[in-house]
Design a protein around this motif. Structure first.
Motif, PDB file in Angstrom:
ATOM      1  N   GLU A 218       0.945   4.992 -16.032  1.00 40.29           N
ATOM      2  CA  GLU A 218       0.736   4.589 -17.452  1.00 40.29           C
ATOM      3  C   GLU A 218      -0.133   5.757 -18.109  1.00 40.29           C
ATOM      4  N   GLY A 235       5.272  -3.524 -19.629  1.00 38.92           N
ATOM      5  CA  GLY A 235       4.197  -4.546 -19.455  1.00 38.92           C
ATOM      6  C   GLY A 235       4.777  -5.823 -18.572  1.00 38.92           C
ATOM      7  N   MET A 238       2.481  -6.307 -15.493  1.00 36.56           N
ATOM      8  CA  MET A 238       1.037  -6.301 -15.725  1.00 36.56           C
ATOM      9  C   MET A 238       0.773  -7.851 -15.735  1.00 36.56           C
ATOM     10  N   ARG A 241      -4.854  -9.917 -19.180  1.00 38.53           N
ATOM     11  CA  ARG A 241      -5.331  -9.240 -20.497  1.00 38.53           C
ATOM     12  C   ARG A 241      -5.952  -8.205 -19.974  1.00 38.53           C
ATOM     13  N   ASP A 243      -5.193  -6.100 -17.423  1.00 43.12           N
ATOM     14  CA  ASP A 243      -4.290  -5.062 -17.124  1.00 43.12           C
ATOM     15  C   ASP A 243      -3.633  -4.621 -18.331  1.00 43.12           C
ATOM     16  N   PHE A 244      -3.613  -5.115 -19.414  1.00 46.20           N
ATOM     17  CA  PHE A 244      -3.258  -4.667 -20.682  1.00 46.20           C
ATOM     18  C   PHE A 244      -4.041  -4.129 -21.567  1.00 46.20           C
ATOM     19  N   LEU A 247      -4.122  -0.070 -21.501  1.00 46.73           N
ATOM     20  CA  LEU A 247      -2.708   0.213 -22.259  1.00 46.73           C
ATOM     21  C   LEU A 247      -2.748   0.280 -23.773  1.00 46.73           C
ATOM     22  N   LEU A 248      -3.360  -0.908 -24.298  1.00 46.95           N
ATOM     23  CA  LEU A 248      -3.449  -0.902 -25.567  1.00 46.95           C
ATOM     24  C   LEU A 248      -4.422  -0.023 -26.446  1.00 46.95           C
ATOM     25  N   ILE A 256       4.717  -4.691 -26.048  1.00 47.99           N
ATOM     26  CA  ILE A 256       4.473  -5.080 -24.851  1.00 47.99           C
ATOM     27  C   ILE A 256       5.211  -6.295 -24.223  1.00 47.99           C
ATOM     28  N   PRO A 258       4.707  -9.039 -21.634  1.00 49.50           N
ATOM     29  CA  PRO A 258       4.151  -9.787 -20.373  1.00 49.50           C
ATOM     30  C   PRO A 258       5.264 -10.913 -20.142  1.00 49.50           C
ATOM     31  N   ILE A 272      -3.101 -12.668 -24.619  1.00 52.04           N
ATOM     32  CA  ILE A 272      -2.410 -11.285 -24.443  1.00 52.04           C
ATOM     33  C   ILE A 272      -1.941 -10.725 -25.955  1.00 52.04           C
ATOM     34  N   ALA A 276      -2.802  -7.765 -28.485  1.00 49.55           N
ATOM     35  CA  ALA A 276      -1.775  -6.844 -29.074  1.00 49.55           C
ATOM     36  C   ALA A 276      -1.891  -6.893 -30.439  1.00 49.55           C
TER      37      ALA A 276
END
Length: 383
Positions: A218, A235, A238, A241, A243-244, A247-248, A256, A258, A272, A276
């Protein structure tokens, strides 16, 4: 109320269903599955149910989630989080039925009346996508998704890029500018080729480019984003939360994805989605799966202001011999009109499982595994 029993059913084409029963007669259904790893997830579900859940009150969903996640020293990953996800879905199904309300009402209420869906066209190695696109648009869908490429070498020829452009241009010419077309790279592409591909596809205005690189790469996304104005989505691989989070914070992903059967279920994906929203990122839950997974997605879509569109598996190339409506007592709950699905009004997940069909089809030999691709030199390619 307490949980007294559970059953697992592996059914065609590649799904695992969980039934959780209580001493009051209320039953909840979940879909804990990693495609191609059903037996691994089955074992994880059995361990969690036998260790933590049997004999407990199913209404304490947040505490159960925290116990399943934090109760083990080793946590996360696709198998454990998918097991938690399916259990979580079943607990929400029970709770909704207990209060005679759809799950989204218990999550704060609806943010919309329906959710837009997109339709897959083509297969792993897409061909004749123009004709398929025309058929789906004529059926009422206003958004399509297609695989961008088959296997791609780390640095490949101009012909690979030209082939991807040809397929997308064929679909765009067929359906016109009023239809959205998403292109899935499926994590098959290196950062070197992703930069070339996204720039070449840009003139055809994809709705988004999905998984241009694997999640473990990523850090390459900012460089890829500089090569395109097309929104970037990722995503599906992933699982929480956490994991994200990074990224965010990068600020380059627009959407995303999920998965409600992989990323901890309704409890976790609802969180999540809220994360986002704070980063002005939309959500489109990943769901090439069965009816319980889709019903769970719709519950989160209903209550998430930043839910953009929903994947679903009708006529998807993985579903040979079965489809998402086969296991429902009332298939009309998943009727798509004008490219949308109405929010369910029945309690819990809003669907009624045809248990007789589930039990019959669980007697079949189900052993789905994704293909393993090789390059001409015998080395392994990303599928």
């Amino acid at each position: 109320m307490e949980i007294v029993e559970y059953e697992l059913f592996e059914v065609p084409p590649r799904w695992l269903f969980l039934k959780v029963s209580t001493d009051t007669g209320l039953v909840g259904w979940g879909e804990p599955i990693v495609e191609g790893r059903a037996k691994s997830v089955r074992s994880a579900v059995e361990e969690l149910m036998d260790t933590y859940l049997i004999g407990t009150d199913p209404q304490h969903i947040e505490k159960h989630w925290q116990t399943m996640y934090r109760g083990g020293f080793y946590r996360g990953g696709p198998v454990l989080m998918s097991a938690i996800a399916g259990i979580d879905q079943a607990l929400w199904d029970i709770k909704g039925k207990q209060y005679d309300a759809p799950v989204y009402e218990l999550l704060g209420g609806r943010a919309r009346d329906r959710i837009r869906v997109y339709q897959w066209i083509g297969g792993d190695e897409p061909s004749e996508v123009g004709r398929a696109a025309r058929e789906k648009v004529d059926a009422g869908f206003t958004a399509l998704k297609m695989n961008g490429t088959a296997k791609v070498r780390h640095i490949d020829t101009p012909a690979v890029v030209d082939d991807a452009v040809r397929r997308l241009s064929e679909v765009r010419d067929t359906v016109g500018e009023d239809i959205d077309i998403a292109v899935d790279f499926h994590g098959r592409v290196s950062k070197s080729m992703a930069k070339r591909l996204v720039e070449a596809l840009d003139p055809y205005d994809p709705m988004f480019i999905e998984e241009p690189v694997l999640p473990e790469h990523e850090e390459a996304l900012p460089a890829i984003a500089e090569c395109t104005t097309t929104p970037i989505a990722t995503g599906e691989r992933m699982f929480s939360r956490w994991d994200f989070k990074n990224l965010l914070e990068q600020g380059v992903v627009d959407l995303i994805q999920p998965d409600l059967s992989h990323a901890g279920g309704i409890t976790e994906v609802h969180k999540i989605a809220s994360m986002a929203e704070a980063y002005d990122v939309a959500i489109a839950p990943h769901c090439p799966l069965g009816p319980i997974a889709l019903a769970s997605c719709v519950q989160v879509d209903a209550t998430s202001p930043n839910a953009l569109i929903q994947e679903q598996s009708l006529d998807i190339h993985y579903n040979e011999g079965s489809d998402e409506t086969e296991y429902l007592s009332d298939p009309t709950l998943f009727e798509y009109e004008e490219g949308y699905i109405d929010l369910p009004t029945e309690p819990g997940l809003g669907i009624r499982i045809d248990e007789k069909t589930v039990r019959e089809r669980a007697q079949e030999d189900v052993d789905w595994h994704n293909p393993v691709w090789e390059y001409p030199d015998g080395s392994i390619a990303e599928w």
